[in-house]
Write a protein that holds these residues in place. Structure first.
Motif, PDB file in Angstrom:
ATOM      1  N   ARG A 146       0.826  -1.198   0.000  1.00  0.00           N
ATOM      2  CA  ARG A 146       0.000   0.000   0.000  1.00  0.00           C
ATOM      3  C   ARG A 146       0.871   1.263   0.000  1.00  0.00           C
ATOM      4  O   ARG A 146       0.559   2.247  -0.681  1.00  0.00           O
ATOM      5  N   PRO A 243      -3.882   4.510  -0.556  1.00  0.00           N
ATOM      6  CA  PRO A 243      -5.132   4.046  -1.180  1.00  0.00           C
ATOM      7  C   PRO A 243      -5.963   3.223  -0.203  1.00  0.00           C
ATOM      8  O   PRO A 243      -5.436   2.638   0.741  1.00  0.00           O
ATOM      9  N   PHE A 249      -8.100  -1.572  -4.981  1.00  0.00           N
ATOM     10  CA  PHE A 249      -6.665  -1.511  -4.733  1.00  0.00           C
ATOM     11  C   PHE A 249      -5.988  -2.815  -5.158  1.00  0.00           C
ATOM     12  O   PHE A 249      -4.900  -2.806  -5.752  1.00  0.00           O
TER      13      PHE A 249
END
Length: 473
Positions: A146, A243, A249
């Motif tokens: 991430r 995100p 994602f």
């Protein structure tokens, strides 16, 4: 030729060699021929000067010296082969007698590979980490992914931890700006610790256009290791936005459609990595245990050479590329020169002992290296060096390093053999079957390289191949 061997200690011998003068004939002829091509004598064509004239004009001693220099390596090598010695490094030769038309005698002291008795190692037991993958492990892996997909947006506020600041830097030592002490437009994430000590406190709270000065020890460049006064000016402050953790994602960051599928893939990857780390840990611990129970005398000269090689490679290759000298490096590491030398000696000694022990196992276990195994190892070495396999192979061939690579693979197989024979348990008390590990020998080869390699290249007992070639030439 007559030769005798005297054992001075477990790692050094003295050869005494007597050579009847008639065995010097070829070398004497070669000496006259060489001198013939180098000198000029009135009345004689170049290369046609009789031997008696050369003796009269230039002295028989000059001819004998040339002949002996040519012959000694050959007689030394013959004596080594006759005595079936496994020599290491170059000999110290002393001519004890040279009688024209009678006799040449000399002694040669040289280090030899010690005789090693490998004890029964089946009773060795080591403990390694278990390989369970926790939910926290998966969470951390996903969070790292991430972070990679985080975006940054310029904000009009003071910088805080986690923000990305674009900064200009100016470093002074003794009030003078360093030639290489100015940098502009450097992106830095506050809290990452990737730049200078003290910069986090300096930039935290600054807005765009703000400046601060702090003191820090420089990590590289012309003044590496010295305290500098650093001025940092913030150009922009950007906030990082992560995100959302959702299926969208997962589709952005992977080939999977859902977040759960991506997490499951992360779990599998982590399990594979932990399995690999476990195997490496087992090999390293087994090697240490094997060395602990095996008596291995180390030749002092070989050890000194290995220490010097490692030190040379560190100072001239690794540190040189970073713009550091040894003094700066030791200061950064908070080590004294005595501690550094002792650590270097310990590493070198372990490398030599590792090679001796595993080479002995290769011999006793009659381990061979197949072309396929050598090719796989060559490809891996090429990848780690950043070269194409074909280019790496060509370099290896040109530099005569194929025997070195064969030795690396053979030692890896020897260590893998020991790992299979001992008891390996994880921290849960479960006995592991290491024979099921894929590419076990190649992984063991990596563990062996870690123990035996110098700072930039394998040295140590592989030098025995070089010494043999040099003594022949």
């Amino acid at each position: 030729m007559k030769s005798a061997v005297e054992t001075l200690n477990p790692t050094r011998v003295r050869l005494t060699v007597e050579v009847p003068f008639e065995e010097l004939k070829d070398s004497l002829d070669a000496a006259y021929k060489k001198i013939n091509q180098q000198v000029t004598v009135p009345g004689f064509r170049k290369g046609k000067i009789p031997a008696r004239v050369i003796d009269q004009r230039f002295g028989r001693g000059a001819v004998l010296e040339e002949a002996v220099n040519d012959a000694l390596p050959k007689f030394y090598q013959s004596a080594v082969e006759e005595a079936e010695l496994n020599v290491l490094g170059q000999p110290e030769v002393d001519i004890t007698d040279l009688k024209d038309d009678e006799l040449l005698s000399f002694t040669a002291e040289v280090d030899v590979r010690p005789e090693i008795e490998i004890p029964d190692y089946s009773g060795i037991e080591v403990e390694v980490d278990a390989t369970e993958v926790s939910e926290e492990d998966v969470d951390q892996a996903v969070e790292q992914l991430r972070e990679r997909f985080a975006s940054t947006n310029v904000v009009e506020r003071a910088a805080a931890e986690g923000d990305v600041v674009k900064v200009d830097l100016e470093a002074k030592v003794d009030g003078e700006v360093l030639e290489d002490g100015v940098a502009q437009g450097v992106d830095y994430t506050i809290g990452s610790g990737e730049l200078l000590d003290g910069i986090d406190d300096a930039v935290t709270g600054l807005e765009a256009g703000g400046s601060a000065t702090f003191t820090s020890e420089l990590k590289g460049g012309s003044a590496a290791g010295q305290e500098a006064e650093v001025t940092v000016t913030v150009e922009t402050v950007s906030a990082r936005e992560l995100p959302e953790l959702d299926d969208e994602f997962a589709q952005l960051a992977s080939e999977f459609d859902t977040l759960e599928e991506m997490r499951e893939d992360s779990r599998k990857r982590l399990a594979e990595q932990k399995k690999y780390d476990q195997a490496t840990q087992a090999q390293e611990k087994v090697l240490d245990a094997l060395l602990e129970v095996t008596e291995v005398p180390v030749p002092e000269k070989l050890l000194q050479d290995e220490v010097e090689t490692r030190k040379h490679n560190l100072v001239n290759h690794q540190l040189g590329q970073l713009g550091l000298d040894l003094g700066s490096y030791l200061k950064m590491q908070d080590k004294s020169e005595e501690d550094f030398e002792a650590e270097l000696k310990e590493q070198a000694e372990k490398g030599i002992r590792t090679q001796f022990v595993l080479d002995e196992l290769v011999s006793t276990e009659k381990l061979n290296v197949s072309q396929e195994e050598l090719t796989e190892h060559l490809i891996r070495r090429a990848q780690s060096s950043g070269m194409a396999p074909d280019q790496f192979a060509q370099t290896v061939m040109q530099e005569g390093q194929v025997p070195m690579l064969v030795g690396e693979v053979a030692r890896g197989k020897a260590l893998a053999t020991v790992v299979e024979a001992v008891t390996v348990k994880d921290t849960n008390g479960e006995v592991l079957d290491m024979s099921d590990e894929e590419d076990e020998a190649e992984e063991a080869t990596e563990a062996v390289e870690e123990a035996t390699e110098a700072a930039a290249g394998t040295t140590g007992t592989d030098a025995k191949n070089e010494s043999s070639e040099k003594s022949e030439g």
